[in-house]
Design an enzyme around this catalytic site. Sequence first.
Site, mmCIF file in Angstrom:
data_model
loop_
_atom_site.group_PDB
_atom_site.id
_atom_site.type_symbol
_atom_site.label_atom_id
_atom_site.label_comp_id
_atom_site.label_asym_id
_atom_site.label_seq_id
_atom_site.Cartn_x
_atom_site.Cartn_y
_atom_site.Cartn_z
ATOM 1 N N ARG A 26 40.855 36.513 37.824
ATOM 2 C CA ARG A 26 42.043 35.991 38.482
ATOM 3 C C ARG A 26 41.807 35.914 39.982
ATOM 4 O O ARG A 26 41.332 36.878 40.578
ATOM 5 C CB ARG A 26 43.255 36.905 38.258
ATOM 6 N N HIS A 36 46.350 37.180 43.884
ATOM 7 C CA HIS A 36 47.684 36.579 43.718
ATOM 8 C C HIS A 36 48.762 37.638 43.827
ATOM 9 O O HIS A 36 48.525 38.822 43.581
ATOM 10 C CB HIS A 36 47.795 35.862 42.368
ATOM 11 N N TYR A 47 40.564 40.292 40.094
ATOM 12 C CA TYR A 47 40.203 41.232 39.017
ATOM 13 C C TYR A 47 39.867 40.467 37.743
ATOM 14 O O TYR A 47 40.299 39.333 37.554
ATOM 15 C CB TYR A 47 41.326 42.246 38.770
ATOM 16 N N HIS A 106 52.729 38.136 42.388
ATOM 17 C CA HIS A 106 53.789 37.631 41.503
ATOM 18 C C HIS A 106 55.109 37.616 42.272
ATOM 19 O O HIS A 106 55.409 38.559 43.009
ATOM 20 C CB HIS A 106 53.942 38.533 40.284
ATOM 21 N N TYR A 156 46.059 47.333 39.204
ATOM 22 C CA TYR A 156 47.518 47.465 39.146
ATOM 23 C C TYR A 156 47.916 48.904 38.867
ATOM 24 O O TYR A 156 47.265 49.605 38.083
ATOM 25 C CB TYR A 156 48.088 46.614 38.003
#
Lengths: 238, 199
Positions: A153, A156, A143, A158, A104
Amino acid sequence: MTQLFPRDRAWHPQALDPNYKTSVTRSPRQPLLSLEGTTSELSGPTFGHGDIDPLDNDLLRNFATTGDPVGERILLHGRVLDENARPVPNTLVEIWQANAGGRYRHKKDTYLAAIDPNFGGCGRTLTDDLGYYQFRTVKPGAYPWRNWVSSWRPAHIHVSVFGTSFAQRLITQLYFEGDPLIAKCPIINTIPNPRAIDQLVAALDINASVPFDCLAYKFDIVLRGQRSTYFENRPEGN
Amino acid sequence: MVQKLDYLKETPSQTAGPYVHIGLAPGDAGFDIYRHELGRDIAGPDASGTKITVRGMVRDGTGAPVKDVLIETWQADANGVYPDQGSVDPGFRGWGRVIPDFDTGEWAFDTIKPGAAKDQTGAVMAPHINLWLVARGINLGLNTRLYFHDEMAANASDPVLNLIEQPVRRQTLIAEQVEGGYRFDIQLQGPSETVFFDV
């Protein structure tokens, strides 16, 4: 004002799930106070094209400086509907995600995968008159995170959606068809009903893919429905 | 068998996670991308009413600050009108996003004090700001309300505050008056757990 369908909280993730450890200290212990929608909850903020720019929904371009971001190019599209299957037009949809390596762009993310200089990781758009929205982006990477020593995870994105009333406000995450990490994810498994989990899995949509450019995934979003106003009871005391 | 009710189901919620700022407030995540970020000016420069600053902190069940929370606010203007329900002052949005200092968990926002809005039955509600909290560990956003300590008479007859069975719990929704505005701390758990609503 039109009341909303009551929220089916058994369909949503449970607030407290010991397998998602952070939820233990962050979930209220007292019962929520049930409230029929008042003006405060049935009204809501509105947004227009003056609030956003045309490139905001193109994550391949909205942060790029020296070239395209690295990763599998995808078109993400779908509709925002309510529980009556009516389109929700002109509503703000915002997304954010990790880059193709699972990193991120956030000052608090320290995962060792590289930052992509050409990828910001956020986008926003307004649905059209029929409730459609679309984004171009790259498929995010999986990640690790600290829940078990190293939980992973699934890939995905959000998603944040407004609707027309503050009580329709929703933030969720979409997953990708066929990802074997979905079944193992403690965050996804806060949702008790497997059919509800299926609702968060975007389908590979070959028909909408762009030849020699990008694959497509389709993800419809459903907000709470509005109750019909016909034959409405008069409020108590009137 | 009976006929099928062909309603759709609401999309299930998922936690906003620790990096919610990337999507909703990228400047706080550490990068500039949008021409302007949404929710940074609740009332606008020309709104009538009393300008106030509200400060506070969200704490978890151990008393630790929730530093990665994102709060959305929604309120009426000084006349008690919501922007999509009638005419409000030019530039008044009524909606905002609030992000804490990542080191301390303290947050603050500037707005004008809302007027008293009427509920759906026409009953007058005490002035209040609606809050919606999302964060890592919160699986479905939490709704609550902020009322004002200097509105004691209005608070006493507020139809929503009076739904709270234990009078002591009503106090969890009342912001205290401090120098320059108000303070509103939110407790996710504990003896003074804030009242949250299933709206």
